[in-house]
Design a protein around this motif. Sequence first.
Motif, PDB file in Angstrom:
ATOM      1  N   VAL A 314       0.835  -1.198   0.000  1.00  0.00           N
ATOM      2  CA  VAL A 314       0.000   0.000   0.000  1.00  0.00           C
ATOM      3  C   VAL A 314       0.874   1.254   0.000  1.00  0.00           C
ATOM      4  O   VAL A 314       0.561   2.260  -0.653  1.00  0.00           O
ATOM      5  N   MET A 317       1.832   2.517  -3.438  1.00  0.00           N
ATOM      6  CA  MET A 317       0.786   2.874  -4.395  1.00  0.00           C
ATOM      7  C   MET A 317       0.767   4.380  -4.615  1.00  0.00           C
ATOM      8  O   MET A 317       0.847   5.166  -3.676  1.00  0.00           O
ATOM      9  N   GLU A 318       0.634   4.767  -5.855  1.00  0.00           N
ATOM     10  CA  GLU A 318       0.754   6.174  -6.241  1.00  0.00           C
ATOM     11  C   GLU A 318      -0.246   7.053  -5.502  1.00  0.00           C
ATOM     12  O   GLU A 318       0.088   8.159  -5.058  1.00  0.00           O
ATOM     13  N   GLN A 319      -1.476   6.584  -5.367  1.00  0.00           N
ATOM     14  CA  GLN A 319      -2.498   7.405  -4.720  1.00  0.00           C
ATOM     15  C   GLN A 319      -2.168   7.640  -3.245  1.00  0.00           C
ATOM     16  O   GLN A 319      -2.404   8.719  -2.709  1.00  0.00           O
ATOM     17  N   VAL A 320      -1.584   6.644  -2.584  1.00  0.00           N
ATOM     18  CA  VAL A 320      -1.255   6.763  -1.173  1.00  0.00           C
ATOM     19  C   VAL A 320      -0.101   7.743  -0.965  1.00  0.00           C
ATOM     20  O   VAL A 320      -0.011   8.404   0.071  1.00  0.00           O
ATOM     21  N   PRO A 405      -6.948   3.087  -3.771  1.00  0.00           N
ATOM     22  CA  PRO A 405      -6.009   2.934  -4.887  1.00  0.00           C
ATOM     23  C   PRO A 405      -6.526   1.835  -5.816  1.00  0.00           C
ATOM     24  O   PRO A 405      -7.080   0.824  -5.364  1.00  0.00           O
ATOM     25  N   GLU A 407      -5.151  -0.488  -7.215  1.00  0.00           N
ATOM     26  CA  GLU A 407      -4.572  -1.807  -6.921  1.00  0.00           C
ATOM     27  C   GLU A 407      -5.364  -2.550  -5.847  1.00  0.00           C
ATOM     28  O   GLU A 407      -5.254  -3.774  -5.723  1.00  0.00           O
TER      29      GLU A 407
END
Length: 533
Positions: A314, A317-320, A405, A407
Amino acid sequence: MRQIPVVDLFAGPGGLSEGFHAYSAADLGFSVRASIEKEEYAYNTLLLRSFFREFPRGAAPEAYYEYVSGLGMSRDELFARFPEQAARATQKAHLLELGASTEARALTDQIVERAIGGAADWVLLGGPPCQAYSVAGRARHAKVERAVFEADQRHLLYREYLRILARFRPAVFVMENVKGLATAKLGGESVFRRILEDLEAPARAMDLTESAASDIRYHICSFVVRRPDARLLRAQDFVIEADRYGMPQKRERIILLGIRADIAAEPFSALEPEKPPTVGDVIGDLPPLRSRLSREPDSPEAWNRHVLQGAESVLTMEQVRTWPKLREHLEKVIRELPFGRPTGGRFMQGEPRLRRLGEWYADPRLRGFLNHEARSHMPSDLARYLFVSCFGAVFGQSPSLHDFPPELYPDHQNVGEALKKGSGGFVDRFKVQLRDQPASTIVSHMAKDGHYYIHFDPLQCRSLTVREAARLQTFPDNYFFEGNRTEQYTQVGNAVPPLLANKLARVVAELLGTKASAGTQPAETAKLDAAAP
């Protein structure tokens, strides 16, 4: 003390009757004389609780605690040690499907007659299952002919409820049902208004106009809204928001108060709003657990490995990466993740340290917690649970699917449609119960999966246990739920919160303790039996 007889229909595990039993005042109390339930495991829970109530408060035998704690004693052995109490419990808790046949109706009448013993003032609890009237049920039945609808078994149960009202004339009845009933329509007609008319004159609703019961009438009142004329009440006035009245859960249900017309209905005190406990207040003291793993061998090592892998994944992950505080919280979880936590079980030793309602929940003789066992989760869901619980801790709200995200999207065909529509139940498929707020509505669906009931503590990375759900439903800690874990979740989700029922009992006690009753004993008529569905 004056003891008012109580009969509980569609009793489930006994939430309503538990609240009435627990009420006591200097001059008046309630005696639960009969409870009827058709589901076997809920009945077994009901029977055990009925046995527990046969002993004075605080004086249940040590053998009861040995049984519920799983210390080698069977229920048969427990009942054999105390045959008199077991016999009385068996006379009060009944496994029976109401209205299923002529024989079932006759047996129901025998049970009720014996329970009330000819008393004019007694209380009927419970509401007939009205899934046919609920929001989901309404959609299913929107295009069905009225004749087909009225042949539905759930509608027959409603008629059985009216029959019992007409025949046995309780001084007061308390009927609980789903909120969707308030707005349900059938053929353009308000179902709720029709039900109110039926309950006001149950004999007329059953076409018993020439019977000795035809004069029975009820005032239908709200527990929470007072109006000069009850006829001015709106459907929404009967909806009780549980958290508004001190429950640790956002639960909305219709609850009707029926008062026999010979008892003055004015005035009585409505329920008083009070600040609700939070999730942390009522489950924060329970022993921390880890979830089990499903679809692969479970072990503490395997669980820790999957949680750590999920957390590290996690974090990448780009959004996080756009949420520094969330990343910081995840890194803290990685540092503090414990090893070797238990997964719980039928009984776990411990001492309750509740921040609110300790006197209501705790039993010092129990010396632990019942039904506190974590369910199993797939490794892929552990990462989602970790994300959701950390998100809730950081942002003070549960994330919707739009916050996930990509993913972490679940492998489900509804994901794309939910993201496109932007609304609907699937958008909130994964929901954390926030530590500092009341919980979401506890419902029986949690028996199927725990995605909507994720624990606020990311170090536990799991959904709620049966005991945690029972705490949020305000069942006392010594209330043991029979059956397997799925059956236990179903019982808890279907119940009326006992503490809310206890507050309803106060209103009913005020009515019956101060109002003179000129009620008559139940009428015995052949026409009542002939009119049964």
